[in-house]
Design a protein around this motif. Structure first.
Motif, PDB file in Angstrom:
ATOM      1  N   GLY A  55      39.450  42.485  43.392  1.00  0.00           N
ATOM      2  CA  GLY A  55      38.423  41.839  44.199  1.00  0.00           C
ATOM      3  C   GLY A  55      38.227  40.366  43.896  1.00  0.00           C
ATOM      4  O   GLY A  55      37.417  39.704  44.552  1.00  0.00           O
ATOM      5  N   ASP A  56      38.955  39.839  42.927  1.00  0.00           N
ATOM      6  CA  ASP A  56      38.796  38.427  42.575  1.00  0.00           C
ATOM      7  C   ASP A  56      39.432  37.542  43.640  1.00  0.00           C
ATOM      8  O   ASP A  56      40.523  37.820  44.139  1.00  0.00           O
ATOM      9  CB  ASP A  56      39.430  38.132  41.215  1.00  0.00           C
ATOM     10  CG  ASP A  56      38.642  38.731  40.062  1.00  0.00           C
ATOM     11  OD1 ASP A  56      37.435  38.995  40.239  1.00  0.00           O
ATOM     12  OD2 ASP A  56      39.221  38.930  38.980  1.00  0.00           O
ATOM     13  N   GLY A  57      38.716  36.461  43.967  1.00  0.00           N
ATOM     14  CA  GLY A  57      39.203  35.521  44.973  1.00  0.00           C
ATOM     15  C   GLY A  57      39.282  34.118  44.406  1.00  0.00           C
ATOM     16  O   GLY A  57      39.153  33.910  43.184  1.00  0.00           O
ATOM     17  N   PRO A  58      39.475  33.134  45.278  1.00  0.00           N
ATOM     18  CA  PRO A  58      39.608  31.746  44.831  1.00  0.00           C
ATOM     19  C   PRO A  58      38.437  31.254  43.974  1.00  0.00           C
ATOM     20  O   PRO A  58      38.648  30.538  42.997  1.00  0.00           O
ATOM     21  CB  PRO A  58      39.703  30.956  46.135  1.00  0.00           C
ATOM     22  CG  PRO A  58      40.222  31.936  47.127  1.00  0.00           C
ATOM     23  CD  PRO A  58      39.655  33.264  46.717  1.00  0.00           C
ATOM     24  N   GLY A  59      37.220  31.638  44.316  1.00  0.00           N
ATOM     25  CA  GLY A  59      36.058  31.206  43.532  1.00  0.00           C
ATOM     26  C   GLY A  59      36.084  31.756  42.116  1.00  0.00           C
ATOM     27  O   GLY A  59      35.753  31.061  41.158  1.00  0.00           O
ATOM     28  N   ASP A  60      36.511  33.009  41.977  1.00  0.00           N
ATOM     29  CA  ASP A  60      36.608  33.621  40.649  1.00  0.00           C
ATOM     30  C   ASP A  60      37.682  32.936  39.812  1.00  0.00           C
ATOM     31  O   ASP A  60      37.502  32.702  38.614  1.00  0.00           O
ATOM     32  CB  ASP A  60      36.927  35.117  40.774  1.00  0.00           C
ATOM     33  CG  ASP A  60      35.868  35.848  41.577  1.00  0.00           C
ATOM     34  OD1 ASP A  60      34.715  35.901  41.124  1.00  0.00           O
ATOM     35  OD2 ASP A  60      36.214  36.346  42.666  1.00  0.00           O
TER      36      ASP A  60
END
Length: 173
Positions: A55-60
């Motif tokens: 579930g990790d994306g660019p912000g993470d």
């Protein structure tokens, strides 16, 4: 590096960091893009992520990069027996999030001067004043950011992961 890799403007990266800061994840970044020179010398160690989730994306990822650099700063300070407060200068000092991340990871207050981009000029001016026997002006501080105590347990957990992943990365280099 991270902004360019993720195709983000400074403003977009800051917005992602602010959002991620409200509920930071478990990803850890090792910031050894070109090896490391302090607190250890290992030019073969390389950067990497650990603890990424589906579930990790660019912000993470961006947040993990900022936090990873903060862990490296903390390691340098520990090697120097350094204690705060820390004065943050340069472009990173203009962020509303990164000074707080550094404060949390280093466990000390971060001071942000009113003119963080003029640090080199102000430093040269202060050295000249001292050399000429004149009063050395103190930097004007626009913000003091204290560590957030509610983040301590998470930071301690991630520091163990950072240290372990660094040790592993050094054996793989």
């Amino acid at each position: 590096w991270a902004r360019e890799l993720l195709g983000l403007t400074v403003e977009a990266a800051e917005a992602l960091a602010v959002e991620a800061d409200s509920n930071p994840g478990e990803a850890v970044f090792l910031p050894y893009l070109e090896g490391e020179r302090f607190p250890f010398v290992d030019l073969d160690v390389r950067a990497g992520f650990t603890g990424l989730g589906a579930g990790d994306g660019p912000g993470d990822l961006y947040y993990a990069v900022l936090e990873g650099v903060a862990f490296a700063i903390a390691a340098n300070l520990a090697a120097l027996s350094g204690r705060g407060p820390i004065t943050l200068v340069g472009g990173g000092a203009q962020s509303g999030v990164w000074p707080a991340i550094i404060a949390d990871v280093c466990g000390t207050t971060i001071k942000v001067p009113k003119q963080p981009l003029a640090a080199t000029s102000v430093g040269a001016y202060r050295i000249a004043c001292k050399a000429l026997g004149r009063r050395t002006p103190e930097a004007e501080i626009s913000a003091s950011i204290a560590p957030r105590p509610e983040r301590r347990a998470r930071i301690d957990r991630l520091k163990k992961r950072f240290d372990g992943a660094t040790a592993l990365a050094r054996t793989l280099g």
